[in-house]
Write a protein that holds these residues in place. Structure first.
Motif, PDB file in Angstrom:
ATOM      1  N   GLY A  82       0.832  -1.201   0.000  1.00  0.00           N
ATOM      2  CA  GLY A  82       0.000   0.000   0.000  1.00  0.00           C
ATOM      3  C   GLY A  82       0.869   1.254   0.000  1.00  0.00           C
ATOM      4  O   GLY A  82       0.585   2.219  -0.725  1.00  0.00           O
ATOM      5  N   LEU A  83       1.939   1.242   0.790  1.00  0.00           N
ATOM      6  CA  LEU A  83       2.847   2.395   0.839  1.00  0.00           C
ATOM      7  C   LEU A  83       3.472   2.660  -0.531  1.00  0.00           C
ATOM      8  O   LEU A  83       3.574   3.805  -0.982  1.00  0.00           O
ATOM      9  CB  LEU A  83       3.954   2.151   1.870  1.00  0.00           C
ATOM     10  CG  LEU A  83       3.570   2.291   3.347  1.00  0.00           C
ATOM     11  CD1 LEU A  83       4.743   1.893   4.240  1.00  0.00           C
ATOM     12  CD2 LEU A  83       3.157   3.725   3.650  1.00  0.00           C
TER      13      LEU A  83
ATOM     14  N   ALA B 160       0.638   8.544   5.277  1.00  0.00           N
ATOM     15  CA  ALA B 160       1.011   7.223   4.766  1.00  0.00           C
ATOM     16  C   ALA B 160       1.453   6.330   5.926  1.00  0.00           C
ATOM     17  O   ALA B 160       1.066   5.153   6.007  1.00  0.00           O
ATOM     18  CB  ALA B 160       2.133   7.364   3.746  1.00  0.00           C
ATOM     19  N   PHE B 161       2.243   6.883   6.833  1.00  0.00           N
ATOM     20  CA  PHE B 161       2.764   6.099   7.963  1.00  0.00           C
ATOM     21  C   PHE B 161       1.626   5.565   8.820  1.00  0.00           C
ATOM     22  O   PHE B 161       1.533   4.355   9.075  1.00  0.00           O
ATOM     23  CB  PHE B 161       3.699   6.996   8.797  1.00  0.00           C
ATOM     24  CG  PHE B 161       4.208   6.325  10.042  1.00  0.00           C
ATOM     25  CD1 PHE B 161       5.330   5.522   9.995  1.00  0.00           C
ATOM     26  CD2 PHE B 161       3.565   6.502  11.271  1.00  0.00           C
ATOM     27  CE1 PHE B 161       5.820   4.899  11.146  1.00  0.00           C
ATOM     28  CE2 PHE B 161       4.033   5.885  12.414  1.00  0.00           C
ATOM     29  CZ  PHE B 161       5.162   5.092  12.355  1.00  0.00           C
ATOM     30  N   TRP B 162       0.733   6.452   9.249  1.00  0.00           N
ATOM     31  CA  TRP B 162      -0.344   6.011  10.151  1.00  0.00           C
ATOM     32  C   TRP B 162      -1.370   5.151   9.413  1.00  0.00           C
ATOM     33  O   TRP B 162      -1.970   4.252   9.999  1.00  0.00           O
ATOM     34  CB  TRP B 162      -1.001   7.213  10.838  1.00  0.00           C
ATOM     35  CG  TRP B 162      -0.075   7.804  11.881  1.00  0.00           C
ATOM     36  CD1 TRP B 162       0.552   9.014  11.816  1.00  0.00           C
ATOM     37  CD2 TRP B 162       0.378   7.179  13.077  1.00  0.00           C
ATOM     38  NE1 TRP B 162       1.362   9.199  12.901  1.00  0.00           N
ATOM     39  CE2 TRP B 162       1.273   8.079  13.702  1.00  0.00           C
ATOM     40  CE3 TRP B 162       0.139   5.963  13.696  1.00  0.00           C
ATOM     41  CZ2 TRP B 162       1.918   7.801  14.901  1.00  0.00           C
ATOM     42  CZ3 TRP B 162       0.782   5.672  14.900  1.00  0.00           C
ATOM     43  CH2 TRP B 162       1.646   6.586  15.487  1.00  0.00           C
TER      44      TRP B 162
ATOM     45  N   PHE C 227      -6.997   4.271   4.305  1.00  0.00           N
ATOM     46  CA  PHE C 227      -6.731   4.989   5.565  1.00  0.00           C
ATOM     47  C   PHE C 227      -5.866   6.227   5.311  1.00  0.00           C
ATOM     48  O   PHE C 227      -6.118   7.308   5.846  1.00  0.00           O
ATOM     49  CB  PHE C 227      -6.014   4.081   6.568  1.00  0.00           C
ATOM     50  CG  PHE C 227      -6.909   3.032   7.191  1.00  0.00           C
ATOM     51  CD1 PHE C 227      -8.257   3.276   7.420  1.00  0.00           C
ATOM     52  CD2 PHE C 227      -6.395   1.803   7.586  1.00  0.00           C
ATOM     53  CE1 PHE C 227      -9.075   2.316   7.997  1.00  0.00           C
ATOM     54  CE2 PHE C 227      -7.212   0.831   8.168  1.00  0.00           C
ATOM     55  CZ  PHE C 227      -8.550   1.096   8.374  1.00  0.00           C
ATOM     56  N   SER C 228      -4.828   6.063   4.474  1.00  0.00           N
ATOM     57  CA  SER C 228      -3.899   7.177   4.241  1.00  0.00           C
ATOM     58  C   SER C 228      -4.616   8.329   3.542  1.00  0.00           C
ATOM     59  O   SER C 228      -4.410   9.504   3.887  1.00  0.00           O
ATOM     60  CB  SER C 228      -2.718   6.724   3.385  1.00  0.00           C
ATOM     61  OG  SER C 228      -2.072   5.648   4.001  1.00  0.00           O
TER      62      SER C 228
ATOM     63  N   GLN D  15      -5.097  11.979   5.054  1.00  0.00           N
ATOM     64  CA  GLN D  15      -4.599  13.149   4.333  1.00  0.00           C
ATOM     65  C   GLN D  15      -5.745  14.125   4.062  1.00  0.00           C
ATOM     66  O   GLN D  15      -5.559  15.338   4.127  1.00  0.00           O
ATOM     67  CB  GLN D  15      -3.948  12.712   3.023  1.00  0.00           C
ATOM     68  CG  GLN D  15      -3.163  13.805   2.333  1.00  0.00           C
ATOM     69  CD  GLN D  15      -2.015  14.326   3.186  1.00  0.00           C
ATOM     70  OE1 GLN D  15      -1.164  13.567   3.627  1.00  0.00           O
ATOM     71  NE2 GLN D  15      -2.008  15.635   3.454  1.00  0.00           N
ATOM     72  N   ALA D  16      -6.944  13.540   3.767  1.00  0.00           N
ATOM     73  CA  ALA D  16      -8.105  14.398   3.510  1.00  0.00           C
ATOM     74  C   ALA D  16      -8.447  15.199   4.770  1.00  0.00           C
ATOM     75  O   ALA D  16      -8.811  16.377   4.702  1.00  0.00           O
ATOM     76  CB  ALA D  16      -9.294  13.556   3.070  1.00  0.00           C
TER      77      ALA D  16
END
Lengths: 47, 577
Positions: B500-501, B516-518, B558-559, B563-564
């Motif tokens: 995913g990353l 991205a991390f969380w 999730f990322s 971010q949103a």
């Protein structure tokens, strides 16, 4: 930070027999289709 | 095994290891040590990619899968060719242009240091676990069959592997892999044709019999949603889940990325991947077919009650004699009836008597079921003796055939092939673990200005460290799953969020490092929770291949949400490495 892009490097002269890398990838998909087709035939003919 | 077999076994393994060490002697620069000297051609890269993936479990355990479950496992590889196309078209040019030593270095450039460390940390964790498995898997089967001490087998395999990986680095791994794979293919082909020659039935009868026992169901095209979700191998899970598994493994696992980063040019690296894309499914098919042919072979020839020698000995020594005698009598009677009925089936087919053939086949199937019931009873008796770890019965089928029916010399070569396969994937894993530890953790934190000679020395130290960890973990391992499945399950649980990353990095421009991390952390936690729920509650059971699809989707989802919530501001510029 260089922007990511699918463009190939300049050290890629392509593959003889194929016009572009798209042709090579189409060849892979064709091989996959034939292989899975044969496996499906084996499956259904053995039932 | 006799003296000739041992001579061939030891000569082959030491010869190949010495060749790798000699060809790469004196390598001092870090890039050359970790990625190779940049002269590898497409054929060498393709073989190296195949060899890294194909551990001893592929050659020992996959025929067992074919023997037990038929050809269905081949669907696991259906997504591979599509993943290879995406990696060759998108991932590879970026890795090469940025001249990264590890795949995670790219995440550091695109996102930030913590995201790079998270991906590298997940890799070290799951590959560290996997590395134990690649030593443990062949050791448990071979020690079970030959009666060698398990721990000694694990330690010896591990030490040989560490020695030449430390000495030669990535190029030694690649060079030795080519020769090892040559030995493996030669030995497997010889075993395949000798088995064909020994089959009591003709090829048409063999396939008819395998079909009657449902061993030729290679493709499951069922569209029932519940079936597709829960069944381990279907066309849909194999193509979709297998695509994401292959994308994660070949595109983000350092042990594979390292193999094709050493190519002489982008073209050579790409063709190496294409070579794998075309060859992998047919290769797996033939290995599984070998198992199906073994199944047919053992319908006519006397098979042992239990295949593993240590299990047989333990049963004879510790099981209640009366119960064991009854189980053995039931098994022998069932086998005799089965062989008799199958001979009648062959005769009826020869004389085109369809009714008699059907009756004989039904009787043979009933006898087969009685034999399997007796085997199940024997397994229960064995369990009651509380045995130490043993491999599953299916994992022992091929090696038992080799020992009983193949000529001396070839036995030594095949056992050498199994060890070569173990060393192949083990060496690539150790080399990748050392690269990742050195490049992603040690250099940024402890030695940003270190020279190459020093970094190579540190990398060698990490190779020894990870070798020791793998050997120690293998010594304490305990497996109940079929070995090749266990390896795939471990991979499927951890690959998704890392993939995913990479997908976020390649295909989005405005997701920053923190989101991205969380997102990846939350996705990894969710995948592990889902797997745990599936193990404890039947309603939550999901075929493990689907985690390869769920993991990256969760991570990306999730990322994007995070971010949103932060607002899609310009890309983050926090701490880059």
């Amino acid at each position: 930070m260089p922007s990511p892009s699918p463009e190939p490097n300049d050290d890629d002269p392509g593959v003889p027999l194929f016009r572009s890398w798209c042709g090579v990838y189409a060849f892979v998909v064709a091989c996959f289709t034939v292989t899975v087709g044969l496996l499906a035939w084996l499956t259904f003919s053995s039932r | 095994m006799n003296a000739l077999d041992y001579l061939i076994l030891i000569g082959t393994l030491l010869g190949i290891a010495a060749y790798g060490m000699w060809r790469t002697r004196g390598r001092r620069d870090l890039r050359g040590y970790l990625s190779g000297d940049g002269t590898a051609g497409w054929f060498g890269i393709g073989l190296s990619v195949i060899a890294t993936q194909a551990s001893a479990t592929t050659f020992l355990s996959t025929p067992g899968q074919g023997y037990q479950g038929g050809l269905g496992f081949v669907q696991n590889y259906f997504g591979g060719p599509f993943a290879m196309i995406l990696i060759a078209a998108v991932f590879l040019p970026i890795f090469r242009r940025l001249k990264v030593l590890t795949a995670y270095e790219y995440l550091g450039q695109r996102f930030d240091r913590k995201t790079r460390l998270l991906a590298a940390g997940i890799f070290l964790t799951q590959r560290g676990l996997g590395a134990a498995l690649t030593i443990y898997a062949p050791a448990i089967v071979l020690s079970g069959v030959f009666g060698w001490p398990l721990n000694l087998t694990i330690v010896c395999t591990g030490l040989v592997c560490v020695a030449y990986t430390v000495a030669g680095g990535s190029d030694a791994v690649r060079l030795t892999q080519q020769w090892q794979l040559g030995v493996i293919f030669a030995a497997m082909a010889a075993a395949f044709f000798l088995l064909l020659a020994r089959l009591p039935a003709g090829l048409g009868d063999t396939f008819a019999l395998a079909g009657a026992f449902n061993k030729l169901q290679a493709v499951d095209l069922s569209t029932d949603a519940g079936h597709v979700l829960r069944e381990r191998y279907t066309f849909w899970s194999g193509t979709l889940g297998g695509f994401f598994l292959a994308l994660a493994y070949f595109g983000t696992d350092q042990s594979q990325v390292q193999r094709y980063l050493g190519g002489a040019s982008l073209r050579e690296s790409r063709l190496g991947l294409i070579f794998h894309a075309v060859c992998k499914i047919p290769m797996q098919f033939f290995i599984l077919l070998l198992g199906v042919l073994l199944f047919v072979f053992y319908q006519f020839e006397p098979a042992p009650l239990l295949f593993a020698r240590t299990s047989q000995e333990r049963l004879a020594q510790l099981a209640p004699p009366e119960k064991l005698k009854k189980v053995e009598a039931d098994f022998t009677a069932a086998q005799a009836a089965q062989t008799r009925e199958l001979q009648a089936w062959l005769a009826a087919r020869k004389s085109n008597d369809t009714t008699a053939a059907q009756a004989a086949l039904a009787a043979a199937q009933a006898a087969h079921d009685r034999g399997e019931a007796a085997r199940k009873d024997a397994t229960e008796l064995l369990k009651a003796t509380k045995p130490p770890t043993t491999a599953s019965e299916a994992d022992n089928v091929f090696i038992t055939f080799i020992l009983h029916y193949l000529p001396h010399g070839l036995i030594g070569l095949l056992v050498a092939a199994f060890f070569a396969a173990a060393l192949n994937s083990k060496a690539a894993e150790l080399s990748a673990l050392a690269s990742c530890s050195t490049v992603d953790f040690w250099r940024p934190f402890f030695a940003s200005g270190a020279n190459d000679a020093h970094s190579v020395l540190v990398s060698k130290g990490f190779t020894v460290f990870w070798g020791a960890v793998a050997i120690a973990a293998a010594l304490g391992a305990n497996l109940v799953e079929n070995i090749v499945q266990a390896a795939n399950i471990v991979g499927s649980l951890f690959y998704g969020p890392v993939l995913g990353l990479f997908l976020l990095a390649f295909f989005t421009k405005r997701v920053g490092g923190t989101a991205a991390f969380w997102g990846a952390v939350a996705a990894q936690a969710t995948v592990l929770a889902l797997y745990w729920a599936g193990e404890h509650y039947a309603a939550w059971k999901i075929g493990y291949l689907w985690f390869n699809l769920i993991g990256p989707m969760l991570c990306v989802g999730f990322s994007l949400l995070l971010q949103a919530a932060q607002g899609f501001a310009p890309r983050q510029t926090e701490e880059k490495t």
